[in-house]
Each structure stands twice: as structure tokens, then as C-alpha cells.
Design a protein around this motif. Structure first.
Motif, PDB file in Angstrom:
ATOM      1  N   CYS A  10       0.815  -1.214   0.000  1.00  7.84           N
ATOM      2  CA  CYS A  10       0.000   0.000   0.000  1.00  7.84           C
ATOM      3  C   CYS A  10       0.847   1.263   0.000  1.00  7.84           C
ATOM      4  O   CYS A  10       0.333   2.351  -0.237  1.00  7.84           O
ATOM      5  CB  CYS A  10      -0.922   0.017   1.214  1.00  7.84           C
ATOM      6  SG  CYS A  10      -2.184  -1.264   1.146  1.00  7.84           S
ATOM      7  N   GLY A  11       2.129   1.117   0.284  1.00  6.48           N
ATOM      8  CA  GLY A  11       3.028   2.267   0.235  1.00  6.48           C
ATOM      9  C   GLY A  11       3.053   3.115   1.486  1.00  6.48           C
ATOM     10  O   GLY A  11       3.331   4.302   1.421  1.00  6.48           O
ATOM     11  N   PHE A  12       2.750   2.518   2.635  1.00  3.05           N
ATOM     12  CA  PHE A  12       2.862   3.278   3.869  1.00  3.05           C
ATOM     13  C   PHE A  12       3.461   2.424   4.966  1.00  3.05           C
ATOM     14  O   PHE A  12       3.670   1.223   4.804  1.00  3.05           O
ATOM     15  CB  PHE A  12       1.529   3.892   4.322  1.00  3.05           C
ATOM     16  CG  PHE A  12       0.353   2.949   4.303  1.00  3.05           C
ATOM     17  CD1 PHE A  12       0.231   1.946   5.234  1.00  3.05           C
ATOM     18  CD2 PHE A  12      -0.640   3.102   3.358  1.00  3.05           C
ATOM     19  CE1 PHE A  12      -0.855   1.100   5.230  1.00  3.05           C
ATOM     20  CE2 PHE A  12      -1.732   2.263   3.346  1.00  3.05           C
ATOM     21  CZ  PHE A  12      -1.837   1.260   4.284  1.00  3.05           C
ATOM     22  N   ASN A  13       3.764   3.071   6.082  1.00  5.22           N
ATOM     23  CA  ASN A  13       4.410   2.417   7.213  1.00  5.22           C
ATOM     24  C   ASN A  13       3.455   1.426   7.874  1.00  5.22           C
ATOM     25  O   ASN A  13       2.249   1.665   7.946  1.00  5.22           O
ATOM     26  CB  ASN A  13       4.850   3.492   8.216  1.00  5.22           C
ATOM     27  CG  ASN A  13       5.813   2.958   9.242  1.00  5.22           C
ATOM     28  OD1 ASN A  13       5.741   1.807   9.638  1.00  5.22           O
ATOM     29  ND2 ASN A  13       6.713   3.813   9.663  1.00  5.22           N
ATOM     30  N   ARG A  14       3.996   0.350   8.385  1.00  2.00           N
ATOM     31  CA  ARG A  14       3.191  -0.691   9.014  1.00  2.00           C
ATOM     32  C   ARG A  14       2.410  -0.168  10.218  1.00  2.00           C
ATOM     33  O   ARG A  14       1.322  -0.643  10.523  1.00  2.00           O
ATOM     34  CB  ARG A  14       4.105  -1.848   9.441  1.00  2.00           C
ATOM     35  CG  ARG A  14       3.357  -3.056   9.940  1.00  2.00           C
ATOM     36  CD  ARG A  14       4.308  -4.145  10.292  1.00  2.00           C
ATOM     37  NE  ARG A  14       5.061  -3.737  11.466  1.00  2.00           N
ATOM     38  CZ  ARG A  14       5.572  -4.554  12.346  1.00  2.00           C
ATOM     39  NH1 ARG A  14       5.458  -5.837  12.178  1.00  2.00           N
ATOM     40  NH2 ARG A  14       6.233  -4.115  13.377  1.00  2.00           N
ATOM     41  N   THR A  63     -12.468   2.841  -4.171  1.00  2.00           N
ATOM     42  CA  THR A  63     -12.813   4.258  -4.085  1.00  2.00           C
ATOM     43  C   THR A  63     -12.158   4.883  -2.864  1.00  2.00           C
ATOM     44  O   THR A  63     -11.599   5.978  -2.933  1.00  2.00           O
ATOM     45  CB  THR A  63     -14.349   4.430  -4.004  1.00  2.00           C
ATOM     46  OG1 THR A  63     -14.929   3.830  -5.148  1.00  2.00           O
ATOM     47  CG2 THR A  63     -14.734   5.881  -3.918  1.00  2.00           C
ATOM     48  N   ARG A  64     -12.199   4.176  -1.752  1.00  2.00           N
ATOM     49  CA  ARG A  64     -11.592   4.675  -0.512  1.00  2.00           C
ATOM     50  C   ARG A  64     -10.085   4.836  -0.685  1.00  2.00           C
ATOM     51  O   ARG A  64      -9.506   5.827  -0.246  1.00  2.00           O
ATOM     52  CB  ARG A  64     -11.909   3.720   0.632  1.00  2.00           C
ATOM     53  CG  ARG A  64     -11.322   4.143   1.956  1.00  2.00           C
ATOM     54  CD  ARG A  64     -12.273   3.839   3.077  1.00  2.00           C
ATOM     55  NE  ARG A  64     -11.668   4.057   4.355  1.00  2.00           N
ATOM     56  CZ  ARG A  64     -11.620   5.241   4.960  1.00  2.00           C
ATOM     57  NH1 ARG A  64     -12.146   6.279   4.376  1.00  2.00           N
ATOM     58  NH2 ARG A  64     -11.052   5.368   6.139  1.00  2.00           N
ATOM     59  N   VAL A  65      -9.434   3.875  -1.335  1.00  2.00           N
ATOM     60  CA  VAL A  65      -7.997   3.959  -1.578  1.00  2.00           C
ATOM     61  C   VAL A  65      -7.682   5.178  -2.445  1.00  2.00           C
ATOM     62  O   VAL A  65      -6.730   5.920  -2.179  1.00  2.00           O
ATOM     63  CB  VAL A  65      -7.463   2.660  -2.232  1.00  2.00           C
ATOM     64  CG1 VAL A  65      -6.068   2.848  -2.785  1.00  2.00           C
ATOM     65  CG2 VAL A  65      -7.468   1.525  -1.218  1.00  2.00           C
ATOM     66  N   ALA A  66      -8.487   5.391  -3.478  1.00  2.00           N
ATOM     67  CA  ALA A  66      -8.263   6.541  -4.355  1.00  2.00           C
ATOM     68  C   ALA A  66      -8.422   7.852  -3.586  1.00  2.00           C
ATOM     69  O   ALA A  66      -7.629   8.781  -3.754  1.00  2.00           O
ATOM     70  CB  ALA A  66      -9.232   6.494  -5.530  1.00  2.00           C
ATOM     71  N   CYS A  67      -9.434   7.927  -2.726  1.00  2.00           N
ATOM     72  CA  CYS A  67      -9.639   9.138  -1.918  1.00  2.00           C
ATOM     73  C   CYS A  67      -8.466   9.362  -0.972  1.00  2.00           C
ATOM     74  O   CYS A  67      -7.983  10.492  -0.827  1.00  2.00           O
ATOM     75  CB  CYS A  67     -10.933   9.034  -1.123  1.00  2.00           C
ATOM     76  SG  CYS A  67     -12.415   9.138  -2.114  1.00  2.00           S
ATOM     77  N   ALA A  73      -1.588  12.868  -1.338  1.00  2.00           N
ATOM     78  CA  ALA A  73      -0.877  13.727  -2.282  1.00  2.00           C
ATOM     79  C   ALA A  73      -1.058  15.194  -1.909  1.00  2.00           C
ATOM     80  O   ALA A  73      -0.101  15.982  -1.953  1.00  2.00           O
ATOM     81  CB  ALA A  73      -1.374  13.471  -3.704  1.00  2.00           C
ATOM     82  N   ASP A  74      -2.277  15.559  -1.512  1.00  2.00           N
ATOM     83  CA  ASP A  74      -2.548  16.939  -1.106  1.00  2.00           C
ATOM     84  C   ASP A  74      -1.746  17.302   0.140  1.00  2.00           C
ATOM     85  O   ASP A  74      -1.153  18.386   0.214  1.00  2.00           O
ATOM     86  CB  ASP A  74      -4.049  17.111  -0.842  1.00  2.00           C
ATOM     87  CG  ASP A  74      -4.414  18.531  -0.492  1.00  2.00           C
ATOM     88  OD1 ASP A  74      -4.022  19.453  -1.245  1.00  2.00           O
ATOM     89  OD2 ASP A  74      -5.104  18.734   0.528  1.00  2.00           O
TER      90      ASP A  74
END
Length: 105
Positions: A10-14, A63-67, A73-74
């Protein structure tokens, strides 16, 4: 369930999987549904209703992942701008550089 692999994919810390209430809840739900499955059960051959429910759940999660990715990113952009402002203030001598014990990130 390998939480390290999930976090890496997912690209984030555990730690997010433990600290974020939504992530922790989703993992608990996934784990409980995974442990309920037994060979030869109804989960091996899902019906049309079950497939539709699963497809809806996947669509909701995508959809939740995209949000969350957009929000991430913001927030990264806002952080980058804030760092640029802070760096400019330090360069102009209007602000003392913060002490960073862990190095720069």
C-alpha cells in the motif's frame, strides 16, 4: 496475515495498520472472514449475491484507496510548501532553523 507485506504493497508504514482506526477495523474484518473460511464451505463457491456483495465491497475499497491517495498527495504538497516557506524564513534570518535529531527527511 502479513501486515508488513500489506503495508509495503500500500506504500505506507506498518504502524498505520495499527494506529489508523479504519485500517485496523478493515484488517480485523478481513482476518475474521479469512478464519471463518473452511475447505468445502459455501465460501468456496460463492453465489451471485455473494459475488455482487464482494464486487461492491471491492469497488468501495478501491474508491476509498483513491480518496486516501488523493488526500495523501494533497498533504504532501502542503508539507512541501510549508517546508519551502520555513526554509525561506530561515535563509532570511527571520526564523531559527529547527533542530532535527533524526536528520532531514
Amino acid at each position: 496475515m502479513n501486515r508488513t507485506a500489506i503495508a509495503k504493497a500500500c506504500g505506507f508504514n506498518r504502524s498505520v495498520l495499527y494506529d489508523n482506526e479504519d485500517c485496523a477495523r478493515m484488517l480485523a474484518e478481513a482476518h475474521s472472514s479469512e478464519t471463518r473460511k473452511t475447505p468445502g464451505s459455501a465460501h468456496d463457491d460463492p453465489t451471485g449475491k455473494q459475488l455482487q456483495a464482494l464486487e461492491n465491497q471491492v469497488q468501495h475499497l478501491e474508491t476509498r484507496v483513491a480518496c486516501l491517495a488523493a488526500e495523501n498527495a494533497d498533504l504532501r504538497l502542503k508539507l512541501k510548501r510549508a517546508k519551502a516557506v520555513a526554509d525561506e524564513l530561515v535563509a532570511d534570518g527571520k526564523r531559527i532553523a529547527p533542530y532535527e535529531s533524526g536528520g532531514t527527511q
